[in-house]
Design a protein around this motif. Structure first.
Motif, short mmCIF file in Angstrom:
data_model
loop_
_atom_site.label_atom_id
_atom_site.label_comp_id
_atom_site.label_asym_id
_atom_site.label_seq_id
_atom_site.Cartn_x
_atom_site.Cartn_y
_atom_site.Cartn_z
N SER A 152 -4.49 -10.53 -15.27
CA SER A 152 -3.32 -10.76 -14.93
C SER A 152 -2.89 -11.79 -13.93
CB SER A 152 -2.50 -9.35 -14.51
OG SER A 152 -2.55 -8.46 -15.69
N GLN A 153 -1.81 -12.59 -14.02
CA GLN A 153 -1.57 -13.41 -13.18
C GLN A 153 -1.23 -12.95 -11.91
OE1 GLN A 153 1.60 -14.83 -11.85
NE2 GLN A 153 2.71 -13.01 -12.68
N GLY A 154 -1.55 -13.65 -10.88
CA GLY A 154 -1.27 -13.51 -9.61
C GLY A 154 -1.87 -12.08 -9.09
N THR A 155 -2.91 -11.52 -9.53
CA THR A 155 -3.53 -10.28 -9.41
C THR A 155 -4.69 -10.29 -8.58
OG1 THR A 155 -2.28 -9.44 -11.21
CG2 THR A 155 -4.11 -7.92 -10.49
N VAL A 156 -5.10 -9.31 -7.46
CA VAL A 156 -6.07 -9.41 -6.84
C VAL A 156 -7.15 -8.43 -7.84
CG1 VAL A 156 -7.20 -8.77 -4.54
CG2 VAL A 156 -4.75 -9.73 -4.62
N TYR A 157 -8.46 -9.01 -7.61
CA TYR A 157 -9.67 -8.19 -8.33
C TYR A 157 -10.71 -8.40 -7.11
CZ TYR A 157 -7.26 -8.67 -12.85
OH TYR A 157 -6.37 -8.63 -13.82
N LYS A 158 -11.55 -7.11 -7.06
CA LYS A 158 -12.72 -7.31 -6.14
C LYS A 158 -14.05 -7.00 -7.33
CE LYS A 158 -10.96 -5.84 -1.93
NZ LYS A 158 -10.97 -4.86 -0.97
N TYR A 159 -14.92 -7.82 -7.17
CA TYR A 159 -16.27 -7.56 -7.89
C TYR A 159 -17.27 -7.17 -7.00
CZ TYR A 159 -13.72 -9.78 -11.39
OH TYR A 159 -12.65 -10.30 -12.34
N LYS B 127 14.06 -19.09 -12.68
CA LYS B 127 13.68 -17.55 -12.91
C LYS B 127 12.42 -17.24 -12.07
CE LYS B 127 12.79 -14.09 -16.62
NZ LYS B 127 12.43 -14.07 -18.24
N LYS B 128 12.59 -16.36 -11.17
CA LYS B 128 11.67 -15.81 -10.09
C LYS B 128 10.55 -15.12 -10.87
CE LYS B 128 14.55 -12.17 -8.59
NZ LYS B 128 15.11 -11.39 -7.38
N ASN B 129 9.27 -15.28 -10.10
CA ASN B 129 8.39 -14.52 -10.50
C ASN B 129 8.29 -13.16 -9.56
OD1 ASN B 129 5.22 -13.72 -10.38
ND2 ASN B 129 4.82 -15.55 -11.10
N LYS B 130 7.92 -12.25 -10.14
CA LYS B 130 8.36 -10.98 -9.48
C LYS B 130 6.74 -10.61 -8.32
CE LYS B 130 10.72 -8.37 -13.15
NZ LYS B 130 10.62 -7.18 -13.98
N LYS B 131 5.74 -11.33 -8.60
CA LYS B 131 4.71 -11.14 -7.67
C LYS B 131 4.62 -12.10 -6.69
CE LYS B 131 1.30 -9.01 -10.85
NZ LYS B 131 0.01 -9.01 -11.36
N ALA B 132 5.72 -13.20 -6.54
CA ALA B 132 5.64 -14.30 -5.23
C ALA B 132 5.85 -13.59 -4.27
CB ALA B 132 7.01 -15.51 -5.80
N LYS C 60 12.71 -17.66 -0.11
CA LYS C 60 12.36 -16.27 -0.07
C LYS C 60 12.20 -15.84 -1.37
CE LYS C 60 14.80 -14.82 4.30
NZ LYS C 60 15.97 -14.07 4.82
N LYS C 61 11.30 -14.68 -1.41
CA LYS C 61 10.82 -14.37 -2.95
C LYS C 61 12.07 -13.46 -3.74
CE LYS C 61 9.26 -9.64 -1.35
NZ LYS C 61 8.47 -8.44 -1.31
N SER C 62 13.21 -13.31 -3.06
CA SER C 62 14.39 -12.70 -3.71
C SER C 62 15.23 -13.80 -4.12
CB SER C 62 15.26 -11.73 -2.55
OG SER C 62 15.44 -12.47 -1.43
N LYS C 63 14.87 -15.08 -3.74
CA LYS C 63 15.98 -16.30 -4.19
C LYS C 63 15.66 -16.55 -5.59
CE LYS C 63 18.59 -16.25 -0.42
NZ LYS C 63 19.90 -16.26 -0.32
#
Length: 478
Positions: free
Chosen positions: A141-148, A194-199, A221-224
């Motif tokens: 998934s875009q903009g998502t944190v993963y740990k290996y 159209k804003k990105n919800k993960k921004a 701001k992320k809400s803008k």
């Protein structure tokens, strides 16, 4: 072991001595074959006589070879080394590559993965078992944190041993915003997206045709989902770059930039004015920023395209009203951009000689000429349309008075005011005077809020008119 070998050697020596002793006696040696005793002839031997000087020798004893029994030992348990140089590369919004250096003694590698959840990272789950030292993880998934977490494993000699785990944390690339658009006005450009919800936030950069280098102008701001840039000039092209940014669990990601461009609208020409003559009118206006040329219309007809900020229309009728309009034009990348119109209503003059005053009812304008030159031009408010309209025709000043009280009534309406300057030009008391109670002049005010026939004039203009006016000066109303 040494004790056992010693006992075997002693038994062998004793047995050999007995055999030698029996042979010396001539006794038969019993031999067994297939479990039965077989008679063997007795060999008589004559004892060897030795002299006293001869040494007595010990008969040579032959021993059988000793067989060593192998001792069984348990193998040593070995643990592989912890992997090194664990890293993530080729990170995209839906895939990435995990790699590490080969661990000594490892026969395989176990990979565990933890994924960002709504409030925290998930527990590690075994994701892969590998023989090689890298793999590509897709479907992310875009903009998502993963740990290996990678563990080196050794399976040998009946044992399974594991090293300590090595962990790497990464965030997939965050997507750029969608529907990034720009809508320009003359002095502003509104940006929407159209804003990105993960921004976490957005970085906005701007360049212009005169300054092509992008410069950061705003952190949003992320809400803008919109921003209006008001620090722009009319008629100029601006390009915007918007970068989406996210930071979580100590890792961050920047999206690829999203671009949009717009040209601010050309401003309409300002301060347009007219210099009127009997048969020609000269227009003049202020230059418009970035305009390449101007279109001049007389009424609805295009009469001139010019790069200058002035235009003269000749061959006009005397004492005639005209309406002109002017707009700025610019062509950019194959497209033509045009400003709004600046309009002006004007008229040719009477073409008289000397000094006179003329009043144009339609344009609501008063002009005063002194020695054939325009001295004052001002908007006015004339009489109401109907019974109290200002009388058209050729008149002359019949009274010039300062601080005059005007008092009267008409159809139930009455008035009683004192004016600073009074120039009467009709016998029924129509005249030119100041009107300090008014805040606006010109246009269509006279149609609904006009005077009772007088020409209401701004105080400043009236002061100049009164100074040069003389009794007998022509006053032409048309």
């Amino acid at each position: 072991m040494k004790k056992i070998v010693s006992k075997i050697l002693i038994v062998v020596m004793v047995f050999s001595m007995l055999c030698f002793y029996q042979a010396g006696k001539g006794n038969a040696v019993k031999v067994f074959a297939d479990g039965k005793e077989v008679e063997t002839p007795v060999v008589e031997t004559t004892p060897e006589v030795t002299s006293p000087q001869q040494e007595t020798t010990t008969p040579e004893v032959t021993t059988e070879p000793v067989t060593t029994v192998p001792v069984t030992t348990k193998p040593v348990k070995k643990t592989p080394a912890k992997v090194t140089s664990l890293k993530v590369s080729d990170v995209k919004n839906a895939s990435l590559k995990v790699s590490w250096k080969k661990s000594s003694l490892a026969t395989e590698y176990w990979v565990y993965r933890s994924v960002e959840g709504k409030s925290k990272m998930s527990a590690y789950k075994k994701y892969k078992t590998l023989k090689k030292t890298s793999f590509i993880n897709t479907g992310l998934s875009q903009g998502t944190v993963y740990k290996y977490k990678v563990v080196a494993v050794r399976k040998a000699d009946g044992y399974t041993t594991k090293s300590a785990g090595k962990v790497v944390t990464v965030m997939t690339d965050i997507d750029a915003v969608k529907s990034f658009k720009a809508k320009a006005a003359s002095k502003s450009i509104k940006l929407t997206y159209k804003k990105n919800k993960k921004a976490t936030k957005y970085y906005l950069y701007r360049s212009s045709e005169k300054d092509p280098k992008f410069k950061k102008i705003k952190t949003l701001k992320k809400s803008k989902s919109s921003y209006t840039d008001k620090k722009v000039k009319s008629g100029q092209v601006y390009t915007y770059k918007l970068v989406t940014y996210r930071k979580k669990y100590g890792v961050k990601s920047y999206s690829l930039p999203k671009y949009t461009s717009a040209m601010t609208a050309l401003s309409a020409p300002t301060k347009i004015n007219a210099k009127e003559k009997a048969t020609k009118i000269t227009l003049k206006w202020n230059a418009v920023n970035n305009a390449e040329k101007y279109e001049v219309y007389k009424g609805k007809k295009l009469v001139k395209v010019t790069k200058k900020t002035t235009y003269t229309q000749k061959g006009l009728k005397k004492r005639h009203n005209y309406k002109f309009k002017v707009r700025a034009v610019r062509r950019y990348k194959g497209k033509t951009f045009k400003s709004a119109f600046a309009t002006i209503s004007t008229s040719t003059t009477l073409g008289m000689k000397g000094s006179w005053i003329e009043i144009n009812i339609k344009t609501q304008t008063l002009r005063m000429y002194i020695k054939n030159k325009l001295y004052v031009k001002t908007p006015i408010v004339s009489g109401n349309v109907g019974d109290r309209h200002t009388s058209k025709g050729t008149h002359s000043i019949i009274e010039k008075t300062a601080h005059r009280q005007l008092k009267g009534s008409y159809h139930g309406q009455s008035w009683d005011v004192t004016v600073n300057y009074w120039l009467k030009f009709t016998s029924d008391a129509q005249g030119i005077h100041d009107s300090t109670w008014r805040s606006a002049y010109g246009g269509n005010i006279y149609k609904t809020n006009g005077s009772h026939g007088c020409v209401n004039t701004p105080l400043g203009a009236m002061r100049k008119i009164f100074k040069k006016a003389k009794v007998g000066m022509p006053v032409i109303v048309y």
